[in-house]
Design a protein around this motif. Structure first.
Motif, PDB file in Angstrom:
ATOM      1  N   GLU A  60       0.814  -1.291   0.072  1.00 17.08           N
ATOM      2  CA  GLU A  60      -0.036  -0.291  -0.026  1.00 17.08           C
ATOM      3  C   GLU A  60       0.884   1.245  -0.146  1.00 17.08           C
ATOM      4  O   GLU A  60       0.324   2.422  -0.462  1.00 17.08           O
ATOM      5  CB  GLU A  60      -0.919  -0.084   1.241  1.00 17.08           C
TER       6      GLU A  60
ATOM      7  N   THR B  16      -6.398  -0.567   6.937  1.00 15.86           N
ATOM      8  CA  THR B  16      -6.758  -1.970   7.832  1.00 15.86           C
ATOM      9  C   THR B  16      -5.261  -2.580   8.024  1.00 15.86           C
ATOM     10  O   THR B  16      -5.040  -3.173   9.084  1.00 15.86           O
ATOM     11  CB  THR B  16      -7.421  -2.920   6.788  1.00 15.86           C
ATOM     12  N   SER B  17      -4.215  -2.698   6.896  1.00 15.41           N
ATOM     13  CA  SER B  17      -2.916  -3.211   7.175  1.00 15.41           C
ATOM     14  C   SER B  17      -2.179  -2.531   8.311  1.00 15.41           C
ATOM     15  O   SER B  17      -1.456  -3.212   9.133  1.00 15.41           O
ATOM     16  CB  SER B  17      -2.132  -3.143   5.794  1.00 15.41           C
TER      17      SER B  17
ATOM     18  N   ASN C 238      -7.919   4.750   1.511  1.00  9.31           N
ATOM     19  CA  ASN C 238      -7.557   3.524   0.987  1.00  9.31           C
ATOM     20  C   ASN C 238      -7.602   2.401   2.121  1.00  9.31           C
ATOM     21  O   ASN C 238      -6.628   2.676   3.143  1.00  9.31           O
ATOM     22  CB  ASN C 238      -5.968   3.374   0.576  1.00  9.31           C
ATOM     23  N   VAL C 239      -8.790   1.846   1.931  1.00  6.94           N
ATOM     24  CA  VAL C 239      -9.182   0.992   3.183  1.00  6.94           C
ATOM     25  C   VAL C 239      -8.135  -0.209   3.292  1.00  6.94           C
ATOM     26  O   VAL C 239      -7.942  -0.488   4.506  1.00  6.94           O
ATOM     27  CB  VAL C 239     -10.658   0.287   2.870  1.00  6.94           C
ATOM     28  N   GLN C 240      -7.490  -0.748   2.344  1.00 11.84           N
ATOM     29  CA  GLN C 240      -6.459  -1.577   2.547  1.00 11.84           C
ATOM     30  C   GLN C 240      -5.310  -1.260   3.241  1.00 11.84           C
ATOM     31  O   GLN C 240      -4.711  -1.832   4.195  1.00 11.84           O
ATOM     32  CB  GLN C 240      -6.190  -2.273   1.201  1.00 11.84           C
ATOM     33  N   PHE C 241      -4.972   0.103   2.660  1.00  8.90           N
ATOM     34  CA  PHE C 241      -3.866   0.510   3.360  1.00  8.90           C
ATOM     35  C   PHE C 241      -4.231   0.709   4.984  1.00  8.90           C
ATOM     36  O   PHE C 241      -3.215   0.437   5.953  1.00  8.90           O
ATOM     37  CB  PHE C 241      -3.405   1.874   2.948  1.00  8.90           C
TER      38      PHE C 241
END
Length: 211
Positions: free
Chosen positions: A3, A106-107, A101-104
């Motif tokens: 990300e 969350t990570s 950015n949800v993925q970023f």
């Protein structure tokens, strides 16, 4: 973290020499630090002024994220254990990606939870494990953190006796004496500041005596 590619245009790479400070506890938290290569210690100063190593970082790790998210100043310091390269991402750019950015996000939350869990375990062990067991655990942490997956045994790392002592929460003299004991038992070898781990299983046996 893949990300981080989203903000690659905002990254500034900086080279640091062994012993150089990357960021300072109590100074303004200006952004995120991503380790490109090298070994780094993350430290915190106790009430009596002693340094405690709370985490070790290597290539691919991110530092300072807790301070960026929750505070205006760094809660820890980071110092290069060897020559290293660290990328810096300004706070504003970090938050722009965090919000979009949800993925970023969350990570990063998962990373924070893992770091907090490791800190809790370390505090618990400092409270009830004898120094000998804690030193064995610290050597194993160095082994598992910095040994490359395809690296042939034995594993060798240059680490000062002061740094080992601050990982364990003891005096330098005590850490030095216990290292000599481990050496006599054939578990490790030493040469100057270099420590070679000959028998990781031997360290695991000592470290787990009080588990």
């Amino acid at each position: 973290m893949e990300e981080l590619d989203f903000i690659s245009g905002s990254k500034v790479s900086q080279s640091y020499q062994k012993g150089q400070r990357i960021f300072q506890e109590g100074s303004p938290s200006l952004g995120l630090h991503c380790v490109n290569q090298g070994k780094i210690k993350v430290t915190k100063t106790s009430g009596d002024g002693k340094e405690q190593i709370v985490r070790l970082s290597k290539g691919g790790d991110v530092m300072g994220f807790q301070s960026v998210l929750t505070e205006t100043t760094y809660s820890t310091s980071a110092v290069a254990l060897e020559d290293c390269v660290v990328c810096f991402i300004p706070r504003a750019d970090f938050f722009r990606v965090w919000q979009s950015n949800v993925q970023f996000s969350t990570s990063l939350m998962q990373m924070m939870a893992k770091a907090l869990g490791a800190a809790e375990v370390q505090m618990l062990h400092l409270a009830y494990k004898p120094v000998r067991e804690r030193l064995a655990e610290a050597l194993l942490l160095l082994y598992h953190t910095f040994r490359e997956e395809d690296q042939a045994l034995p594993f060798t790392i240059a680490i000062s006796r002061e740094d080992l002592a601050s990982m364990v929460g003891t005096a330098k003299e005590t850490a030095t004496r216990l290292l000599s004991d481990f050496k006599e038992e054939g578990i490790i070898a030493t040469r100057g500041s270099q420590v070679t781990i000959l028998l990781p299983n031997g360290l695991s046996r000592i470290a787990s005596l009080y588990d």
